[in-house]
Design an enzyme around this catalytic site. Structure first.
Site, PDB file in Angstrom:
ATOM      1  CB  SER A  44      -0.901   0.009   1.234  1.00  0.00           C
ATOM      2  OG  SER A  44      -0.122   0.236   2.405  1.00  0.00           O
ATOM      3  CG  ASP A  76      -3.552  -2.515  -3.478  1.00  0.00           C
ATOM      4  OD1 ASP A  76      -4.107  -2.555  -4.593  1.00  0.00           O
ATOM      5  OD2 ASP A  76      -4.088  -2.913  -2.429  1.00  0.00           O
ATOM      6  CG  ASP A  98      -8.277   4.070  -6.425  1.00  0.00           C
ATOM      7  OD1 ASP A  98      -9.234   4.469  -7.116  1.00  0.00           O
ATOM      8  OD2 ASP A  98      -8.418   3.576  -5.294  1.00  0.00           O
ATOM      9  N   GLY A 174     -11.969  -4.930   3.745  1.00  0.00           N
ATOM     10  CA  GLY A 174     -12.262  -5.194   5.150  1.00  0.00           C
ATOM     11  C   GLY A 174     -13.067  -6.466   5.315  1.00  0.00           C
ATOM     12  CG  HIS A 201      -9.489  -4.594  -5.634  1.00  0.00           C
ATOM     13  ND1 HIS A 201      -8.734  -3.528  -5.217  1.00  0.00           N
ATOM     14  CD2 HIS A 201      -8.973  -4.974  -6.832  1.00  0.00           C
ATOM     15  CE1 HIS A 201      -7.810  -3.255  -6.123  1.00  0.00           C
ATOM     16  NE2 HIS A 201      -7.945  -4.122  -7.114  1.00  0.00           N
TER      17      HIS A 201
END
Length: 278
Positions: A44, A76, A98, A174, A201
């Site tokens: 990340s 990511d 993104d 999550g 994802h």
């Protein structure tokens, strides 16, 4: 990305797992080697900025160069083009740009530019224009994102020249309170129209049957983050609860590494990538 092309052709999924430090990186790579499977290790932006770009790349290269299976380093959910470019310059093999917070027009133009930059470094680009529900490492939102019509998503893929696409299909980052109802038809339509591998994802918490079904439809890249983080934290708790008088860090680290590796091996087996590397 060659590992995704092979996965599409072979009908299996490649584990793309978010590592948080050297221990988790080595545990995941060891799991992939044990089962002779390709693996994508993801970082990340938060992890990269915390550890440092040179330090992260050094750690990855040490693990990848001694590995006997393909190990791809992927950035990511990056929204910051400066960070993205710095990682490309440092040697990341793949990046997710993104654009879920941008208009479709801006997302298309910006992603075209990122693809051009990535190509100059021999790297691949994953595209995202619809936000995946949930916050992960400080990125994302709990609000549902607007879905684009299929034709718009297909046009984005074709015009940008991306190598992989992350669709919103009811998945979330999550933990899921219950198994989600996923729009598998959207995956079918996108793959049929573009031939591109899809990135699933929000994989943590899905059932084995859901994984296998989505992989069979073209989700060749399967992202896992929460499950590994939970295994990492829970392993520390469990070890210290069982061994309150132990003050040997290496013993603790070996226990945690084993737990993380077990999680990675279990997922590799479900995704069908075991034994895919000679």
């Amino acid at each position: 990305m060659p590992v995704l092309g092979a996965a599409m052709a072979g009908g299996y999924g490649v584990l793309a797992v978010n590592i948080v430090n050297g221990l988790t990186l080595r545990a995941v790579v060891d799991a992939a080697e044990e089962l002779r499977a390709p693996v994508i290790v993801q970082t990340s932006v938060k992890t990269v900025l915390s550890q440092g770009i040179p330090e992260t790349m050094s750690m990855y290269r040490h693990a990848a160069e001694r590995a006997t299976v393909p190990v791809v380093l992927h950035l990511d959910h990056c929204t910051d083009r400066n960070v993205l470019l710095d990682c490309l310059k440092a040697g990341w093999g793949s990046v997710l740009f993104d654009c879920s917070g941008r208009t479709l027009e801006e997302a298309t133009e910006q992603t075209k530019q990122v693809v051009g930059e990535a190509r100059s470094f021999g790297a691949d680009v994953e595209g995202e224009i619809e936000g995946i529900t949930g916050v992960e490492d400080g990125v994302g939102s709990d609000d549902k994102s607007e879905l684009y019509p299929l034709d718009d998503a297909v046009r984005f893929i074709r015009e940008t020249g991306i190598d992989c696409f992350a669709p919103a299909i009811g998945n979330a980052h999550g933990n899921y309170p219950q198994l989600p109802n996923l729009d598998v038809d959207r995956v079918d339509s996108l793959v049929d129209a573009t031939g591109l591998p899809m990135a699933l994802h929000g994989g943590s918490g899905l059932s084995d049957d859901q994984f296998r079904d989505l992989i069979s439809r073209g989700c060749a890249k399967v992202n896992i983050s929460t499950a590994l983080k939970q295994a990492y934290i829970d392993a520390h708790r469990d070890f210290l609860a069982e061994n309150p008088d132990c003050h040997e860090p290496l013993t603790l680290m070996a226990f945690v590494s084993s737990r993380v590796s077990m999680v990675a091996q279990g997922l590799i087996k479900v995704f069908g990538s075991e034994g895919r590397v000679a």
